[in-house]
Design an enzyme around this catalytic site. Sequence first.
Site, PDB file in Angstrom:
ATOM      1  CG  HIS A   1      -2.116  -0.899   1.063  1.00 30.27           C
ATOM      2  ND1 HIS A   1      -2.045  -2.242   1.385  1.00 30.27           N
ATOM      3  CD2 HIS A   1      -3.371  -0.690   0.603  1.00 30.27           C
ATOM      4  CE1 HIS A   1      -3.212  -2.812   1.131  1.00 30.27           C
ATOM      5  NE2 HIS A   1      -4.034  -1.893   0.654  1.00 30.27           N
TER       6      HIS A   1
ATOM      7  CE  LYS B   1      -3.802  -0.373   4.761  1.00 29.73           C
ATOM      8  NZ  LYS B   1      -5.114   0.160   5.122  1.00 29.73           N
TER       9      LYS B   1
HETATM   10  N1  LIG Z   1     -12.611  -0.779   2.286  1.00 31.71           N
HETATM   11  C1  LIG Z   1     -11.740  -0.443   1.345  1.00 31.71           C
HETATM   12  O1  LIG Z   1     -11.810  -0.930   0.211  1.00 31.71           O
HETATM   13  C2  LIG Z   1     -10.650   0.545   1.656  1.00 31.71           C
HETATM   14  C3  LIG Z   1      -9.819   1.039   0.626  1.00 31.71           C
HETATM   15  C4  LIG Z   1      -8.856   2.014   0.935  1.00 31.71           C
HETATM   16  C5  LIG Z   1      -8.743   2.452   2.249  1.00 31.71           C
HETATM   17  N2  LIG Z   1      -9.531   1.925   3.227  1.00 31.71           N
HETATM   18  C6  LIG Z   1      -9.489   2.391   4.610  1.00 31.71           C
HETATM   19  O2  LIG Z   1     -10.310   3.561   4.674  1.00 31.71           O
HETATM   20  C7  LIG Z   1      -9.817   4.433   5.702  1.00 31.71           C
HETATM   21  C8  LIG Z   1      -9.571   5.813   5.109  1.00 31.71           C
HETATM   22  O3  LIG Z   1      -8.509   5.719   4.169  1.00 31.71           O
HETATM   23  P1  LIG Z   1      -7.933   7.002   3.413  1.00 31.71           P
HETATM   24  O4  LIG Z   1      -6.801   6.520   2.605  1.00 31.71           O
HETATM   25  O5  LIG Z   1      -9.049   7.739   2.760  1.00 31.71           O
HETATM   26  O6  LIG Z   1      -7.419   7.843   4.668  1.00 31.71           O
HETATM   27  P2  LIG Z   1      -7.127   9.425   4.723  1.00 31.71           P
HETATM   28  O7  LIG Z   1      -6.742   9.937   3.381  1.00 31.71           O
HETATM   29  O8  LIG Z   1      -6.218   9.616   5.889  1.00 31.71           O
HETATM   30  O9  LIG Z   1      -8.550  10.061   5.047  1.00 31.71           O
HETATM   31  C9  LIG Z   1      -9.159   9.981   6.300  1.00 31.71           C
HETATM   32  C10 LIG Z   1     -10.272  11.018   6.304  1.00 31.71           C
HETATM   33  O10 LIG Z   1     -11.010  10.862   7.505  1.00 31.71           O
HETATM   34  C11 LIG Z   1     -11.205  12.152   8.069  1.00 31.71           C
HETATM   35  N3  LIG Z   1     -11.371  11.977   9.505  1.00 31.71           N
HETATM   36  C12 LIG Z   1     -10.531  11.401  10.382  1.00 31.71           C
HETATM   37  N4  LIG Z   1     -11.068  11.400  11.600  1.00 31.71           N
HETATM   38  C13 LIG Z   1     -12.273  11.949  11.490  1.00 31.71           C
HETATM   39  C14 LIG Z   1     -13.316  12.231  12.419  1.00 31.71           C
HETATM   40  N5  LIG Z   1     -13.204  11.901  13.699  1.00 31.71           N
HETATM   41  N6  LIG Z   1     -14.439  12.826  11.950  1.00 31.71           N
HETATM   42  C15 LIG Z   1     -14.565  13.150  10.650  1.00 31.71           C
HETATM   43  N7  LIG Z   1     -13.613  12.905   9.725  1.00 31.71           N
HETATM   44  C16 LIG Z   1     -12.486  12.322  10.156  1.00 31.71           C
HETATM   45  C17 LIG Z   1      -9.981  12.922   7.697  1.00 31.71           C
HETATM   46  O11 LIG Z   1     -10.234  14.311   7.795  1.00 31.71           O
HETATM   47  P3  LIG Z   1      -9.012  15.380   7.844  1.00 31.71           P
HETATM   48  O12 LIG Z   1      -8.234  15.181   6.575  1.00 31.71           O
HETATM   49  O13 LIG Z   1      -9.746  16.681   7.866  1.00 31.71           O
HETATM   50  O14 LIG Z   1      -8.238  15.070   9.079  1.00 31.71           O
HETATM   51  C18 LIG Z   1      -9.798  12.455   6.240  1.00 31.71           C
HETATM   52  O15 LIG Z   1     -10.666  13.188   5.398  1.00 31.71           O
HETATM   53  C19 LIG Z   1      -8.556   3.749   6.242  1.00 31.71           C
HETATM   54  O16 LIG Z   1      -8.903   2.991   7.365  1.00 31.71           O
HETATM   55  C20 LIG Z   1      -8.134   2.828   5.116  1.00 31.71           C
HETATM   56  O17 LIG Z   1      -7.396   1.740   5.583  1.00 31.71           O
HETATM   57  C21 LIG Z   1     -10.477   0.994   2.935  1.00 31.71           C
END
Ligand SMILES: NC(=O)c1ccc[n+]([C@@H]2O[C@H](COP(=O)([O-])OP(=O)(O)OC[C@H]3O[C@@H](n4cnc5c(N)ncnc54)[C@H](OP(=O)(O)O)[C@@H]3O)[C@@H](O)[C@H]2O)c1
Length: 271
Positions: free
Chosen positions: A157, A161
């Site tokens: 990844h 991540k």
């Molecule tokens: N299921 C799947 O297929 C899949 C695929 C890829 C990733 N994922 C998972 O999805 C999650 C997110 O991944 P990502 O790559 O998008 O992460 P990311 O780029 O770090 O995004 C996280 C987002 O969540 C927001 N956030 C964090 N805490 C919050 C809260 N308490 N209230 C509201 N918003 C909050 C952040 O806001 P700010 O930027 O304003 O802090 C940011 O917009 C991870 O756990 C990842 O492992 C899953």
Amino acid sequence: MRPEMSGQSGTRVAVAGFGRLASDVTRGLAALDGIEIVGIARRQGADQTIRVGEALVACYRDVGTMMRETRPDVLLEATLPEFAMEHALGALASGVRPVVATSGVSDRDLEELGRACADHALGGVVAPNLSVGAVVLMHLAAIAGRFFEHADIIEYHRDRKADAPSGTAVHTARLMQRARQGTFTRVPTRTVTVPDVRGGEANGIGIHSIRLPGLVAHQEVIFGGTGQTLTLRHDAMSNDSYVPGAALAIRHAMETTGLTVGLGTLLGLER
Ligand SMILES: NC(=O)c1ccc[n+]([C@@H]2O[C@H](COP(=O)([O-])OP(=O)(O)OC[C@H]3O[C@@H](n4cnc5c(N)ncnc54)[C@H](OP(=O)(O)O)[C@@H]3O)[C@@H](O)[C@H]2O)c1
């Protein structure tokens, strides 16, 4: 005053998180018939709107406030592992069906979420991987694992991540163990000169997490047997790969009661 939402009707979806995953998936979902994005929450999000396709969508800092003000049918949770449960349980308490894309939901959390879905008579989905190809890989790995005693999972990844191993890797090991009549055995090494070089282990299966810039989401499962190996590999080239699975999970959460874990169940691959 919050802006007017788009005039489309359909399933009202609020999105918690607007990072790399949610921003791409939200834009993909907004382009589909029958889905309306009604709110987005992110920590730096108060008092803004975000353009999603044709619509201006209200942006909130607090997920609870977003749910109260936008009254969605579904909360797509895509923040960070430490917030996923709070948001999903809060959604159910407000009559909103959670679709949890955030990885790292533990078995104990799944049990709690399952009870909460049953208590509120609502559907919910936890999908550690929303990519159909990755889910098919997991299914094939579970079949192959019946014929090989030794296996390693390597997941790759992007550098930023937050967690390791990926939820997909852990779920793959869980499915492989469940399908196998017997145990997986790690091949021992007599002398290890670099600490942790053999990786981690789940259910007797080695797990290795590679984090590098330039990667998106990739996974290999390598099986070893007498005089042969078998390798299964999936590559997600962009976050667009998650949109069809997210739409399927949203529809499923709307049409069923109780918690469904894994896209494989929705695709008829897992029970
Ligand atoms: N299921 C799947 O297929 C899949 C695929 C890829 C990733 N994922 C998972 O999805 C999650 C997110 O991944 P990502 O790559 O998008 O992460 P990311 O780029 O770090 O995004 C996280 C987002 O969540 C927001 N956030 C964090 N805490 C919050 C809260 N308490 N209230 C509201 N918003 C909050 C952040 O806001 P700010 O930027 O304003 O802090 C940011 O917009 C991870 O756990 C990842 O492992 C899953």
